[in-house]
Design an enzyme around this catalytic site. Structure first.
Site, PDB file in Angstrom:
ATOM      1  N   LYS A 185       0.313   5.978  -0.614  1.00 25.56           N
ATOM      2  CA  LYS A 185       0.113   6.998   0.419  1.00 25.56           C
ATOM      3  C   LYS A 185       0.955   8.254   0.130  1.00 25.56           C
ATOM      4  O   LYS A 185       1.858   8.233  -0.716  1.00 25.56           O
ATOM      5  CB  LYS A 185       0.460   6.405   1.786  1.00 25.56           C
ATOM      6  CG  LYS A 185      -0.489   5.265   2.217  1.00 25.56           C
ATOM      7  CD  LYS A 185      -0.204   4.823   3.660  1.00 25.56           C
ATOM      8  CE  LYS A 185      -1.145   3.723   4.113  1.00 25.56           C
ATOM      9  NZ  LYS A 185      -0.926   3.372   5.549  1.00 25.56           N
ATOM     10  N   TYR A 240     -11.051   4.908   7.364  1.00 25.19           N
ATOM     11  CA  TYR A 240     -10.396   4.218   8.477  1.00 25.19           C
ATOM     12  C   TYR A 240     -11.308   4.111   9.700  1.00 25.19           C
ATOM     13  O   TYR A 240     -10.806   3.986  10.824  1.00 25.19           O
ATOM     14  CB  TYR A 240      -9.105   4.944   8.854  1.00 25.19           C
ATOM     15  CG  TYR A 240      -7.942   4.671   7.906  1.00 25.19           C
ATOM     16  CD1 TYR A 240      -7.406   3.389   7.791  1.00 25.19           C
ATOM     17  CD2 TYR A 240      -7.374   5.681   7.149  1.00 25.19           C
ATOM     18  CE1 TYR A 240      -6.338   3.129   6.939  1.00 25.19           C
ATOM     19  CE2 TYR A 240      -6.294   5.431   6.290  1.00 25.19           C
ATOM     20  CZ  TYR A 240      -5.788   4.140   6.200  1.00 25.19           C
ATOM     21  OH  TYR A 240      -4.726   3.884   5.367  1.00 25.19           O
ATOM     22  N   ASN A 284       4.026   4.657   5.655  1.00 30.54           N
ATOM     23  CA  ASN A 284       4.420   3.312   5.216  1.00 30.54           C
ATOM     24  C   ASN A 284       4.023   2.998   3.765  1.00 30.54           C
ATOM     25  O   ASN A 284       3.771   1.851   3.418  1.00 30.54           O
ATOM     26  CB  ASN A 284       3.963   2.247   6.214  1.00 30.54           C
ATOM     27  CG  ASN A 284       2.458   2.133   6.312  1.00 30.54           C
ATOM     28  OD1 ASN A 284       1.733   2.896   5.696  1.00 30.54           O
ATOM     29  ND2 ASN A 284       1.988   1.173   7.081  1.00 30.54           N
ATOM     30  N   HIS A 325      -1.342   1.260   1.216  1.00 32.81           N
ATOM     31  CA  HIS A 325      -2.430   0.554   1.892  1.00 32.81           C
ATOM     32  C   HIS A 325      -2.898  -0.573   0.984  1.00 32.81           C
ATOM     33  O   HIS A 325      -2.917  -0.410  -0.239  1.00 32.81           O
ATOM     34  CB  HIS A 325      -3.616   1.493   2.150  1.00 32.81           C
ATOM     35  CG  HIS A 325      -4.893   0.740   2.449  1.00 32.81           C
ATOM     36  ND1 HIS A 325      -5.187   0.279   3.703  1.00 32.81           N
ATOM     37  CD2 HIS A 325      -5.887   0.304   1.635  1.00 32.81           C
ATOM     38  CE1 HIS A 325      -6.335  -0.395   3.652  1.00 32.81           C
ATOM     39  NE2 HIS A 325      -6.774  -0.397   2.405  1.00 32.81           N
ATOM     40  N   GLU A 365     -14.058  -1.257   0.471  1.00 31.24           N
ATOM     41  CA  GLU A 365     -13.095  -0.191   0.167  1.00 31.24           C
ATOM     42  C   GLU A 365     -13.140   0.199  -1.316  1.00 31.24           C
ATOM     43  O   GLU A 365     -13.019   1.378  -1.655  1.00 31.24           O
ATOM     44  CB  GLU A 365     -11.686  -0.643   0.564  1.00 31.24           C
ATOM     45  CG  GLU A 365     -11.547  -0.785   2.079  1.00 31.24           C
ATOM     46  CD  GLU A 365     -10.170  -1.285   2.513  1.00 31.24           C
ATOM     47  OE1 GLU A 365      -9.317  -1.568   1.643  1.00 31.24           O
ATOM     48  OE2 GLU A 365      -9.947  -1.379   3.730  1.00 31.24           O
TER      49      GLU A 365
HETATM   50  P1  RTP Z   1      -3.111  -0.586   5.746  1.00 29.09           P
HETATM   51  O1  RTP Z   1      -4.493  -0.715   6.362  1.00 29.09           O
HETATM   52  O2  RTP Z   1      -2.637   0.840   5.613  1.00 29.09           O
HETATM   53  O3  RTP Z   1      -2.923  -1.380   4.510  1.00 29.09           O
HETATM   54  O4  RTP Z   1      -2.054  -1.212   6.758  1.00 29.09           O
HETATM   55  P2  RTP Z   1      -2.210  -2.484   7.654  1.00 29.09           P
HETATM   56  O5  RTP Z   1      -3.452  -3.262   7.340  1.00 29.09           O
HETATM   57  O6  RTP Z   1      -0.904  -3.184   7.536  1.00 29.09           O
HETATM   58  O7  RTP Z   1      -2.340  -1.820   9.073  1.00 29.09           O
HETATM   59  P3  RTP Z   1      -3.659  -1.485   9.953  1.00 29.09           P
HETATM   60  O8  RTP Z   1      -3.549  -2.230  11.229  1.00 29.09           O
HETATM   61  O9  RTP Z   1      -4.906  -1.631   9.153  1.00 29.09           O
HETATM   62  O10 RTP Z   1      -3.432   0.058  10.260  1.00 29.09           O
HETATM   63  C1  RTP Z   1      -3.718   1.034   9.299  1.00 29.09           C
HETATM   64  C2  RTP Z   1      -2.597   2.022   9.240  1.00 29.09           C
HETATM   65  O11 RTP Z   1      -2.517   2.707  10.477  1.00 29.09           O
HETATM   66  C3  RTP Z   1      -1.166   2.999  10.785  1.00 29.09           C
HETATM   67  N1  RTP Z   1      -0.802   2.389  12.050  1.00 29.09           N
HETATM   68  N2  RTP Z   1      -0.109   2.998  12.954  1.00 29.09           N
HETATM   69  N3  RTP Z   1       1.316   3.677  15.312  1.00 29.09           N
HETATM   70  C4  RTP Z   1       0.778   2.478  15.193  1.00 29.09           C
HETATM   71  O12 RTP Z   1       0.863   1.633  16.056  1.00 29.09           O
HETATM   72  C5  RTP Z   1       0.054   2.165  13.970  1.00 29.09           C
HETATM   73  N4  RTP Z   1      -0.554   1.019  13.715  1.00 29.09           N
HETATM   74  C6  RTP Z   1      -1.107   1.163  12.481  1.00 29.09           C
HETATM   75  C7  RTP Z   1      -0.315   2.421   9.681  1.00 29.09           C
HETATM   76  O13 RTP Z   1       0.018   3.468   8.770  1.00 29.09           O
HETATM   77  C8  RTP Z   1      -1.216   1.406   9.025  1.00 29.09           C
HETATM   78  O14 RTP Z   1      -0.873   1.225   7.677  1.00 29.09           O
HETATM   79 MG    MG Z   2      -5.387  -2.375   7.351  1.00 29.74          MG
END
Ligand code: RTP
Ligand code: MG
Length: 142
Positions: A11, A51, A114, A117, A128
């Site tokens: 990212k 997304y 963070n 991804h 994806e």
């Molecule tokens: P990623 O998709 O980026 O690999 O991360 P992830 O599965 O661990 O998290 P996901 O639930 O898919 O959320 C995608 C990205 O959105 C941001 N996020 N912000 N502020 C919040 O509560 C929140 N929750 C998620 C994060 O950058 C996350 O990586």
């Molecule tokens: Mg995710």
């Protein structure tokens, strides 16, 4: 277990920190192979499409703002259990909760910025990977 593929994105925060190589190195040391990669600056449209599953979430606008704030590196990782192996290397979404030694524990600042991804399932990975790469842009181990 057959070879699996997963989509990984370094990212904008990690690209700005100049740790692309360190992150790629962790994938390689864990036995994952980079079989496709490109650096690009996502348009809003491309980030929103990627997304789309989060469209109704309160953090969606912040997520798209952040993902379009600078260049990213997108790669396809191939290996045994690649989806899970990559999620293990990444650590928890919130870097505060990420286990020591994971990419997010070492390089991420916040839940938005963070560092990486990774696809969360084989089904997401298939979608994806094809969102970013044509078949002839992927170079599996010969
Ligand atoms: P990623 O998709 O980026 O690999 O991360 P992830 O599965 O661990 O998290 P996901 O639930 O898919 O959320 C995608 C990205 O959105 C941001 N996020 N912000 N502020 C919040 O509560 C929140 N929750 C998620 C994060 O950058 C996350 O990586
Ligand atoms: Mg995710």
């Amino acid at each position: 277990m057959a070879l699996e593929r997963t989509l990984s994105i370094i990212k904008p925060d990690a690209v700005a920190k100049n740790v692309i190589g360190e992150i790629e190195s962790r994938f390689e040391k864990a036995g994952l192979r980079i079989v496709a990669m490109k650096m690009l600056h996502l348009s809003r449209e491309k980030a929103e499409g990627f997304y789309a599953e989060h469209k109704e979430r309160p953090f969606f606008k912040d997520l798209v703002d952040f993902m379009t704030s600078g260049p990213v590196v997108v790669q396809v990782l191939e290996g045994e259990n690649a989806v899970l192996a990559n999620r293990d290397l990444m650590g928890a979404t919130n870097p505060q909760e990420a286990a020591a030694g994971t990419i997010r524990a070492d390089f991420a600042q916040s839940i938005d910025a963070n560092a990486v991804h990774g696809s969360d399932s084989a089904e997401s990975a298939a979608r994806e990977v094809s969102y970013f790469f044509a078949d002839d842009e992927i170079c599996p181990r010969g």
